[in-house]
Motif scaffolding. Structure first.
Motif, short mmCIF file in Angstrom:
data_model
loop_
_atom_site.label_atom_id
_atom_site.label_comp_id
_atom_site.label_asym_id
_atom_site.label_seq_id
_atom_site.Cartn_x
_atom_site.Cartn_y
_atom_site.Cartn_z
N SER A 37 27.36 9.31 -5.46
CA SER A 37 26.91 10.55 -6.44
C SER A 37 25.98 10.18 -8.09
O SER A 37 26.43 9.02 -8.16
N PRO A 38 25.40 11.53 -8.19
CA PRO A 38 24.33 11.02 -9.33
C PRO A 38 25.62 11.05 -10.98
O PRO A 38 25.12 9.94 -11.57
N GLY A 39 27.09 11.28 -10.89
CA GLY A 39 28.03 11.83 -12.03
C GLY A 39 28.41 10.29 -11.72
O GLY A 39 28.42 9.17 -13.09
N PHE A 40 28.32 9.74 -10.81
CA PHE A 40 29.21 8.06 -11.05
C PHE A 40 28.34 7.08 -11.33
O PHE A 40 28.30 6.30 -12.65
N ALA A 41 26.42 6.83 -11.35
CA ALA A 41 25.64 6.29 -11.80
C ALA A 41 25.86 6.80 -13.99
O ALA A 41 25.99 6.27 -14.51
N THR A 42 25.69 7.82 -14.19
CA THR A 42 26.38 8.46 -15.60
C THR A 42 27.20 8.18 -15.78
O THR A 42 27.23 7.72 -17.11
N TRP A 43 28.76 7.95 -15.86
CA TRP A 43 30.14 7.38 -15.48
C TRP A 43 29.64 6.26 -15.94
O TRP A 43 30.27 5.98 -16.96
N ALA A 44 29.08 5.31 -14.41
CA ALA A 44 28.85 4.08 -15.25
C ALA A 44 28.44 3.64 -16.31
O ALA A 44 28.40 2.44 -16.66
N ALA A 45 26.98 4.62 -16.07
CA ALA A 45 26.34 4.07 -17.39
C ALA A 45 26.79 3.73 -18.73
O ALA A 45 26.67 3.17 -20.05
N VAL A 46 27.54 4.96 -19.22
CA VAL A 46 28.48 5.22 -20.62
C VAL A 46 29.36 3.97 -20.60
O VAL A 46 29.57 3.69 -21.58
#
Length: 311
Positions: free
Chosen positions: A56-65
């Motif tokens: 999911s896109p949300g996981f990608a954002t969380w992983a990026a942070v």
């Protein structure tokens, strides 16, 4: 306090980074970021819900942070620990110096044991273990040593004796203020990123994978407030001790008891001397300088607000 000129000068961690080969910094940052993402992806496809979350896109954002946070502490850990160790050996602190770091570690352990997040049905396989592995690494690498560094600075200036003061104490005051800012900046940056990651996790999981009641916005705010409170409890006493030290320096050389008559020719020089020492040691911290420290202290809370409110 002994004359500071006889003590080895701790190498500032930020100056150490400036002296490093840029390739070294890039490699360390990339290694930390890749390691964090790789940890998150371990077993991520083990269940259907976990695989869907990992894509999911949300996981990608969380992983990026989390990757950004890990990149920071991967670069800062070695020079920060080196400065803290050098400062510890140079100042021979009292045994009570270990009380505050021990309490902080205990508070983090209690947070891990009794946090409501332990009961949440996280979609990612092994989420709880992975999250606390990353939190422990950040705390051990940057957070706790930075807080310990602030405690070391406070202990150093608190144990001074005004009757044995020398010009070397002025150098101690200047280095102490610079060290407090560096340690506060390191702690605030890493903790702020951790709280921001918590907000990113909420945005990634609510409401697709978790209900609002299972991960409310207030949880992120409380997380940020918790760490802001820790920084305040450590920084404020250290700041007050340093200010008292700087006042003692001023009064040692230009005390009110030795003030010449206001009508005498020496009065202007006495006033100017006090003002010069105040400026040099920054007894009266300007609004801008205090705001700078406040931003680092409030970084976790601001990150919590952003993570909870930004859609």
């Amino acid at each position: 306090m002994a004359d500071a000129t006889a003590e080895p000068a701790p190498a500032p961690w930020d100056k150490t980074l400036e002296s490093w080969n840029p390739i070294t910094v890039v490699v360390l940052a990339a290694s930390g970021a890749v390691a964090a993402v790789a940890l998150l992806l371990v077993g991520a496809s083990g269940t259907t819900d976990s695989a869907a979350f990992a894509n999911s896109p949300g996981f990608a954002t969380w992983a990026a942070v989390l990757a950004a946070q890990s990149a920071v502490w991967a670069v800062v850990t070695v020079p920060l620990w080196r400065e803290v160790r050098t400062l510890y050996l140079a100042t021979d602190p009292a045994r009570s110096i270990w009380v505050v770091p021990a309490l902080i570690v205990a508070a983090l352990a209690l947070l891990a044991l009794f946090s409501p997040a332990r009961e949440a049905p996280w979609p990612l396989v092994g989420h709880q273990v992975k999250a606390w592995l990353l939190t422990t690494a950040a705390a051990a690498g940057v957070g706790v040593p930075a807080v310990f560094g602030i405690c070391l600075v406070q202990d150093r200036v608190r144990r001074h004796r005004p009757e044995t003061m020398t010009t070397g104490d002025i150098q101690v005051a200047l280095s102490a203020r610079a060290q407090m800012r560096r340690f506060l900046g390191a702690a605030g940056a890493v903790i702020g990123l951790a709280v921001l990651a918590s907000g990113a996790l909420r945005l990634a999981t609510v409401p697709e994978h978790l209900g609002e009641s299972e991960f409310p916005a207030t949880a992120v705010l409380l997380y940020g407030a918790f760490f802001t409170g820790l920084l305040v409890l450590v920084y404020v006493p250290a700041h007050l001790s340093l200010r008292r030290f700087c006042v003692d320096i001023r009064e040692h050389y230009f005390s009110v008891e030795d003030m010449p008559r206001p009508t005498s020719q020496e009065f202007a020089g006495w006033v100017e001397g006090r003002a010069r020492l105040d400026t040099l040691t920054q007894v009266n911290v300007t609004t801008g300088q205090q705001l700078q420290a406040s931003l680092f202290i409030l970084a976790p809370l601001v990150s919590g607000i952003l993570g909870a409110l930004v859609p």
